[in-house]
Design an enzyme around this catalytic site. Structure first.
Site, PDB file in Angstrom:
ATOM      1  N   GLU A   1       0.843  -1.190   0.000  1.00  0.00           N
ATOM      2  CA  GLU A   1       0.000   0.000   0.000  1.00  0.00           C
ATOM      3  C   GLU A   1       0.879   1.241   0.000  1.00  0.00           C
ATOM      4  O   GLU A   1       2.104   1.152   0.100  1.00  0.00           O
ATOM      5  CB  GLU A   1      -0.948  -0.012   1.212  1.00  0.00           C
TER       6      GLU A   1
ATOM      7  N   HIS B   1      -9.155   9.970   3.807  1.00  0.00           N
ATOM      8  CA  HIS B   1      -8.896   8.916   2.837  1.00  0.00           C
ATOM      9  C   HIS B   1      -9.150   9.499   1.459  1.00  0.00           C
ATOM     10  O   HIS B   1     -10.196  10.109   1.217  1.00  0.00           O
ATOM     11  CB  HIS B   1      -9.793   7.702   3.075  1.00  0.00           C
TER      12      HIS B   1
ATOM     13  N   ARG C   1      -1.059   9.364   2.035  1.00  0.00           N
ATOM     14  CA  ARG C   1      -2.462   9.720   1.908  1.00  0.00           C
ATOM     15  C   ARG C   1      -2.727  11.221   1.885  1.00  0.00           C
ATOM     16  O   ARG C   1      -3.592  11.697   1.154  1.00  0.00           O
ATOM     17  CB  ARG C   1      -3.262   9.087   3.063  1.00  0.00           C
TER      18      ARG C   1
ATOM     19  N   HIS D   1     -11.275  10.031   7.579  1.00  0.00           N
ATOM     20  CA  HIS D   1     -11.097   8.582   7.707  1.00  0.00           C
ATOM     21  C   HIS D   1     -10.458   8.140   9.021  1.00  0.00           C
ATOM     22  O   HIS D   1     -10.897   7.185   9.642  1.00  0.00           O
ATOM     23  CB  HIS D   1     -10.243   8.096   6.537  1.00  0.00           C
TER      24      HIS D   1
ATOM     25  N   ARG E   1      -0.698   8.909   9.618  1.00  0.00           N
ATOM     26  CA  ARG E   1      -0.576   7.453   9.816  1.00  0.00           C
ATOM     27  C   ARG E   1      -0.162   6.736   8.540  1.00  0.00           C
ATOM     28  O   ARG E   1      -0.711   6.970   7.473  1.00  0.00           O
ATOM     29  CB  ARG E   1      -1.913   6.891  10.297  1.00  0.00           C
TER      30      ARG E   1
END
Length: 513
Positions: free
Chosen positions: A111, A227, A273, A334, A369
């Site tokens: 990811e 997100h 992100r 998110h 994160r």
């Protein structure tokens, strides 16, 4: 009077309760809805863990620190990464069915911002549901008491020591004073205070707001992760389209069919992100659109259906076939990096009160994160919270109290319109890109509204907590004089010159008023 109550039934709360039981501690779980209703259950993404032969601790630590934009607590990160593998192996021993490759080995995927394949998934895109199922089954086997539909109202504190919690028993419509020698907060984050969110509606920062009101320090509340790709289609809910789709090769295109991430990052769709979310926001602004498109239709359709069954079927409900066409998406709130400040042993500044999971801020995520680290955090720090509770109970004397229950005869005032309006404004003013003037206005408005209702016993608790969290995010955003990680302000776009954190407590609230 119980030894410990755990508030919350997601990955962190369940893992804490299981460890407490194993340590011989009398524990009970209290949760706002049914036990399975948590962020954990809805998590499509996987769990990042250093178990692959191509991975090592140093790489995972480095990726986490980079994603955290220099604000991670390195010790917290090292604990997460090094204790993680054993916790995941334990989860597998308890029956968690992670996806495997054709050789029957664990299948590791990649990811955004991960340097190697280290993400485990279950049932393609239903990892959270499988982890929640496994932990609930384990809790039931251990005969752990789970009290559903208990809404936290306040924590009970005497002489800077927690002695329990006050709940609204939603089934019985009673006010319950539940006493305990210690409390573990695992109530989740606060992304559902935004009107466009991937979270279930219950994640409104109840535990953080309650802890703040009794004197807990909160930290890094300005860092809200959006997100990048949530479904944005007509009247469909804001459904998450997992980052794993981009990990498998999905691309982002604008309404002209142009791939645009190359304009914003060398890492393209696999940039961190915050960068991807801001890039999408910029593209929407430039083209005067409220969405862009996520396209995975160039991949084999059978692979896509097998890899993303939940996403495929959910989109199909609204006439969207991800195997054949690009899907309209936009960023949605998110995950929240801020929370109740703790040390690496999950201790807060209130004696006997511990916090773990998304409601806690131990520095493991920094300003942003790293994808799929949250599940691992819940496992690792949930277990650590339990160990800290045991040490605390062994060194304290307690005055025993008996639980109380009172039937509620009246009803709280309904503030649904005010709640909706405030959520709309929070998304606009505390969103992906912020302006100092708008943040200041929201802070002052929220503070004024809170002052008006704070002594009103008939107030809607959701509205109270919403105001508190809005105050904490906006004030933290004003205190931070630069842009970093998930906090980006157009008036202070420069990177930080130091690695400081923004910490707030109830004394600050008194100063502001």
């Amino acid at each position: 009077m119980r030894d410990c109550i755990v508030i919350g039934s997601g990955v962190a709360g369940l893992r804490a309760a299981i460890e407490l039981k194993r340590l011989g501690i009398d524990v009970a779980i209290f949760t706002k809805d049914k036990a399975s209703e948590s962020n954990t259950n809805y998590a499509q993404g996987g769990i990042a863990v250093c178990l692959s032969k191509n991975d090592n601790f140093d790489l995972h630590i480095k990726d986490t620190l980079i994603a955290g934009a220099g604000l991670c607590n390195k010790k917290s990160v090292e604990i997460l990464v090094k204790e993680g593998p054993d916790k995941v192996k334990e989860l597998i021993d308890w029956g968690c069915q992670f996806d495997k490759n054709e050789n029957g080995e664990l299948n590791f995927t990649k990811e955004a911002a991960h340097s190697v394949n280290r993400i485990l998934h279950a049932n393609g895109d239903a990892t959270g549901a499988e982890i929640e199922r496994t932990l609930l089954n384990k809790a039931q086997k251990e005969s752990i008491e789970i009290n559903e539909h208990y809404r936290l109202i306040d924590l009970l504190v005497e002489n800077k020591r927690v002695i329990g919690a006050k709940f609204h028993n939603l089934k019985e419509n009673t006010l319950n004073y539940t006493y305990a020698k210690s409390v573990v907060l695992a109530t989740g984050g606060y992304a559902a205070i935004y009107n466009h969110t991937t979270n279930p509606s219950l994640t409104t920062g109840d535990g953080i707001a309650s802890a703040f009101l009794v004197g807990c320090t909160v930290e890094d509340m300005e860092f809200v992760q959006f997100h990048p790709t949530a479904l944005n289609y007509k009247k469909a809910p804001s459904f998450l389209l997992s980052e794993s789709m981009r990990g498998e090769g999905a691309i982002l295109i604008n309404d002209k069919g142009e791939r645009f991430m190359e304009k914003y990052s060398k890492q393209l769709e696999l940039a961190p992100r915050d960068i991807v979310a801001r890039s999408i926001f910029s593209e929407m602004q430039n083209n005067l659109k409220d969405h862009v498109y996520l396209d995975i239709s160039h991949l084999d359709s059978e692979f896509v259906k097998k890899r993303f069954p939940t996403i495929y079927h959910e989109c199909l409900k609204y006439g969207l076939d991800i195997t054949k066409e690009p899907i309209p998406v936009s960023p949605a709130a998110h995950y929240t990096m801020g929370g109740v400040k703790t040390d690496v042993d999950c201790k807060t500044n209130i004696s006997g009160l511990f916090a773990c999971g998304e409601c806690a801020c131990n520095g493991v995520h920094g300003a942003n994160r790293l994808a799929s680290n949250s599940m691992l955090e819940g496992l690792v720090y949930g277990a650590r919270a339990a160990i800290s509770v045991k040490a605390y109970l062994e060194n304290k004397n307690f005055s025993l109290k008996t639980d109380e229950s009172t039937k509620l005869t009246g009803t709280t005032k309904n503030f649904q319109t005010k709640i909706k309006n405030l959520k709309d404004r929070i998304f606009k003013d505390l969103g992906i890109v912020r302006k100092l003037s708008s943040v200041t206005d929201l802070f002052e408005c929220s503070l004024s509204s809170f002052q008006t209702i704070k002594n009103n016993n008939s107030i809607d608790i959701d509205y109270r907590n919403l105001l508190i969290i809005a105050i904490l995010i906006s004030r933290s955003a004003l205190e931070r004089k630069n842009s970093v990680g998930a906090h980006y302000c157009i008036d202070t776009p420069w990177p930080p010159t130091d690695k400081s954190h923004v910490s707030l407590n109830i004394k600050d609230l008194e100063k502001w008023t």
